[in-house]
Design a protein around this motif. Structure first.
Motif, PDB file in Angstrom:
ATOM      1  N   ALA A  47     143.253  92.141  57.859  1.00  0.00           N
ATOM      2  CA  ALA A  47     144.626  92.706  58.468  1.00  0.00           C
ATOM      3  C   ALA A  47     144.218  92.932  59.790  1.00  0.00           C
ATOM      4  N   ALA A  48     143.420  92.985  60.207  1.00  0.00           N
ATOM      5  CA  ALA A  48     142.819  93.734  61.741  1.00  0.00           C
ATOM      6  C   ALA A  48     142.715  95.539  61.920  1.00  0.00           C
ATOM      7  N   GLY A  49     142.669  95.759  60.838  1.00  0.00           N
ATOM      8  CA  GLY A  49     141.781  97.319  60.226  1.00  0.00           C
ATOM      9  C   GLY A  49     142.914  98.082  60.582  1.00  0.00           C
ATOM     10  N   ARG A  50     144.479  97.527  60.236  1.00  0.00           N
ATOM     11  CA  ARG A  50     146.067  97.884  60.759  1.00  0.00           C
ATOM     12  C   ARG A  50     145.776  98.755  62.150  1.00  0.00           C
ATOM     13  N   SER A  51     145.448  98.117  62.845  1.00  0.00           N
ATOM     14  CA  SER A  51     145.401  98.806  64.443  1.00  0.00           C
ATOM     15  C   SER A  51     146.782  98.457  65.177  1.00  0.00           C
ATOM     16  N   PHE A  52     147.087  97.883  65.196  1.00  0.00           N
ATOM     17  CA  PHE A  52     148.219  96.884  65.954  1.00  0.00           C
ATOM     18  C   PHE A  52     149.500  97.758  65.857  1.00  0.00           C
ATOM     19  N   SER A  53     149.986  98.064  67.159  1.00  0.00           N
ATOM     20  CA  SER A  53     150.766  99.324  67.246  1.00  0.00           C
ATOM     21  C   SER A  53     152.395  98.530  67.160  1.00  0.00           C
ATOM     22  N   GLY A  54     153.751  98.773  66.599  1.00  0.00           N
ATOM     23  CA  GLY A  54     154.865  97.773  66.625  1.00  0.00           C
ATOM     24  C   GLY A  54     155.362  96.915  67.334  1.00  0.00           C
ATOM     25  N   PRO A  55     154.887  97.461  68.953  1.00  0.00           N
ATOM     26  CA  PRO A  55     155.381  96.416  69.185  1.00  0.00           C
ATOM     27  C   PRO A  55     154.284  95.119  70.143  1.00  0.00           C
ATOM     28  N   GLN A  56     152.373  96.212  69.912  1.00  0.00           N
ATOM     29  CA  GLN A  56     152.387  94.838  69.629  1.00  0.00           C
ATOM     30  C   GLN A  56     151.733  93.776  68.882  1.00  0.00           C
ATOM     31  N   ASN A  57     151.924  94.101  67.490  1.00  0.00           N
ATOM     32  CA  ASN A  57     152.576  93.457  66.480  1.00  0.00           C
ATOM     33  C   ASN A  57     153.591  92.270  66.692  1.00  0.00           C
ATOM     34  N   GLY A  58     154.529  92.976  67.539  1.00  0.00           N
ATOM     35  CA  GLY A  58     155.888  92.525  67.901  1.00  0.00           C
ATOM     36  C   GLY A  58     155.831  90.650  68.511  1.00  0.00           C
ATOM     37  N   PHE A  59     154.784  91.085  69.169  1.00  0.00           N
ATOM     38  CA  PHE A  59     154.709  90.426  70.451  1.00  0.00           C
ATOM     39  C   PHE A  59     153.672  89.246  69.583  1.00  0.00           C
TER      40      PHE A  59
END
Length: 538
Positions: free
Chosen positions: A47-59
């Motif tokens: 889960a990538a350390g749950r480190s991504f923001s919403g916009p980053q994960n959206g991309f």
């Protein structure tokens, strides 16, 4: 050259194309290696350390979703079949509304790493996790077939390889690169590759769209007239029925699979676990919808642009067939350099998507089957060793890579948008009914879940095997035999309702009820997110 005269040859510069490909692979491998430094725990790897923001994960979601099928398959389908090809774009986009409204936030609130975490939350762990892992592996396999076949056709077009052996070698190289990406980078490396790829793909599509419009005086009407002039079917490409007119039920079946399949795709669902909160999961889906919606609007211009500037007959005659429309359009617009760039972006697209699929399949096997079925309780505290789990996931990656290579070689020449539609049908039949019942029906139980998943999976795959897709015609996967007794190309119209029916039937016929306390806890958690950060164990 008249801007609407067809391109009849592929102006190849293999050295240039290999150089551009090599640069893309080098950059993405560098990103993967940098990202791999923090892969210390199972949460980091899955889960990538749950480190991504919403916009980053959206991309990243857009990068995962805008596969070779979206870029190569849909552009080709529109160029050859016009309106009927664009229906793929509409179906893939509308599907996101189902994912946003019904599953995105609730899945993030309830799960940990995989779809099975949600499905087994209040049901019996072993049978439900086993069934969920098997359906996940099946969906990933069909999706991988499409991507690997697309890679073979794309690179063959660029390097002028028109033999089956040459394309098979290309598919093997893609498989090896995919294994390296996932072994080294895990979910974090895969996610960054998907973000970079999404930016490049959307930017390249925007540039080509503006170029096509400029050649047609920024008039959509002029573009459509040019496409009609080049099409053997004439103005029929502007209306429905060119591909599905003979069998509208087949189109309805395809539409059901596309619209309902996304919410059951395990590699898309797994993306929701890479963000820290449910709010960020919701934000990521909103970002993804905007990005994906923009891209699918662009495919309309790119598809008809390829029809106008290249011609449907030339597209079908090129190595890679219908999947070569976008690279050939790039060649018609900007010559070998633009063709090399766009093809490299498409190649990066394939690499990113197969990496995402592979890590999803590996996580499902290691986390659901190994950790929670085979090794359950072997530590004495009811848990499995996380380090051992990640080791098993890495080994599984190698096995999945080999299977994908063999399957991709067997699926050469198929329209990859069409192959992906089969993966959507399996996801909508085997996964979606169980997900929705688990989230919204308190009475749902283990028997209903197992019947729904296995029944939907067997029905979807069984109908595919006895359909014209598998045998009976020159375009079939195995043209040499004929066991096609099911008349539709996509099984969704039968297998999806059957999955829902079996889930209901299994539930109402079961004599034992599941824990009401766990059902209540799951409802509270799914709606509020309370307790979502805890490990899902019971």
């Amino acid at each position: 050259m008249n801007i609407h005269s067809a391109v009849t040859t592929v102006d190849n510069n293999p050295v240039l194309n290999i150089a551009i490909f090599g640069a893309f692979v080098a950059v993405t491998l560098f990103i993967v290696i940098r990202a791999s430094r923090n892969n210390k725990t199972a949460a980091d790897y899955y889960a990538a350390g749950r480190s991504f923001s919403g916009p980053q994960n959206g991309f990243a979601i857009a990068g995962d979703y805008l596969s070779a099928a979206s870029f190569l398959g849909i552009c080709g389908a529109i160029a050859v079949n016009g309106y009927d090809g664009f229906l793929y774009s509409i179906g893939f986009l509308v599907a996101w509304l189902v994912a946003l409204l019904l599953v995105a936030e609730m899945m993030r609130n309830t799960g940990k790493f995989t779809m099975a975490d949600v499905l087994s939350f209040r049901l019996k762990q072993r049978p439900v996790r086993m069934a969920a892992a098997i359906t996940t592996l099946a969906v990933c396999f069909f999706y991988l077939l499409a991507q690997m076949a697309g890679a073979g056709g794309l690179v063959s077009l660029l390097l002028g390889i028109d033999t089956k052996v040459g394309q098979s070698i290309v598919i093997a190289v893609v498989g090896v690169l995919m294994i390296l990406y996932v072994l080294i980078g895990g979910m974090k490396g895969t996610t960054w590759v998907q973000i970079v790829k999404a930016v490049l793909l959307i930017a390249g599509a925007i540039a080509m769209t503006i170029w096509v419009f400029a050649l047609n005086g920024f008039s959509l009407n002029a573009l459509l007239e040019a496409a009609v002039a080049e099409a053997p079917a004439g103005d029929k490409i502007l209306g429905p029925g060119l591909q599905y007119g003979a069998n509208p039920i087949d189109f309805l079946s395809l539409g059901m699979a596309l619209v309902l399949g996304t919410a059951g795709l395990p590699h898309v669902l797994m993306r929701f676990y890479t963000v820290p909160t449910a709010k960020e999961a919701r934000r990521s889906v909103v970002w993804a919808i905007w990005l994906i919606g923009l891209f699918y609007l662009l495919t309309l211009v790119l598809g008809y642009g390829a029809g106008a500037l290249v011609g449907p007959e030339n597209i079908l005659a090129a190595p890679g067939g219908v999947n070569s429309a976008a690279p050939l359009l790039a060649q018609a617009l900007g010559g070998p350099i633009l063709m090399g760039f766009i093809s490299a972006v498409a190649f990066a697209t394939i690499l990113a998507v197969v990496a995402g699929l592979t890590i999803t399949a590996a996580a499902s096997f290691a986390h659901d089957i190994y950790a929670n079925v085979i090794r359950r309780g072997k530590n004495g505290d009811g848990t499995a060793d996380p380090n051992g789990e990640v080791k098993v996931a890495r080994r599984t990656v190698i096995v999945i890579g080999i299977v994908a290579i063999v399957g991709g070689i067997g699926a050469q020449g198929q329209n990859i948008a069409f192959l992906v539609a089969l993966a959507f049908a399996v996801a909508a039949s085997a996964n979606l009914p169980t997900i929705l019942y688990s989230l919204f029906w308190k009475r749902f139980n283990t028997r209903g879940a197992v019947w729904s998943m296995y029944g939907g999976l067997i029905a979807a795959i069984g109908l595919i095997v006895i359909s014209p897709v598998f045998s009976g015609s020159e375009k079939s996967m195995i043209p040499g035999i004929d066991i096609a007794i099911f008349p539709l190309n996509n099984p969704g119209i039968i297998s999806i309702p059957l999955g829902f029916l079996l889930g209901w039937l299994g539930t109402v016929t079961a004599k034992t009820a599941e824990s009401r306390a766990l059902a209540a806890e799951m409802e509270v958690r799914s709606l509020t997110g309370f307790g979502a950060e805890k490990a899902v164990e019971h």
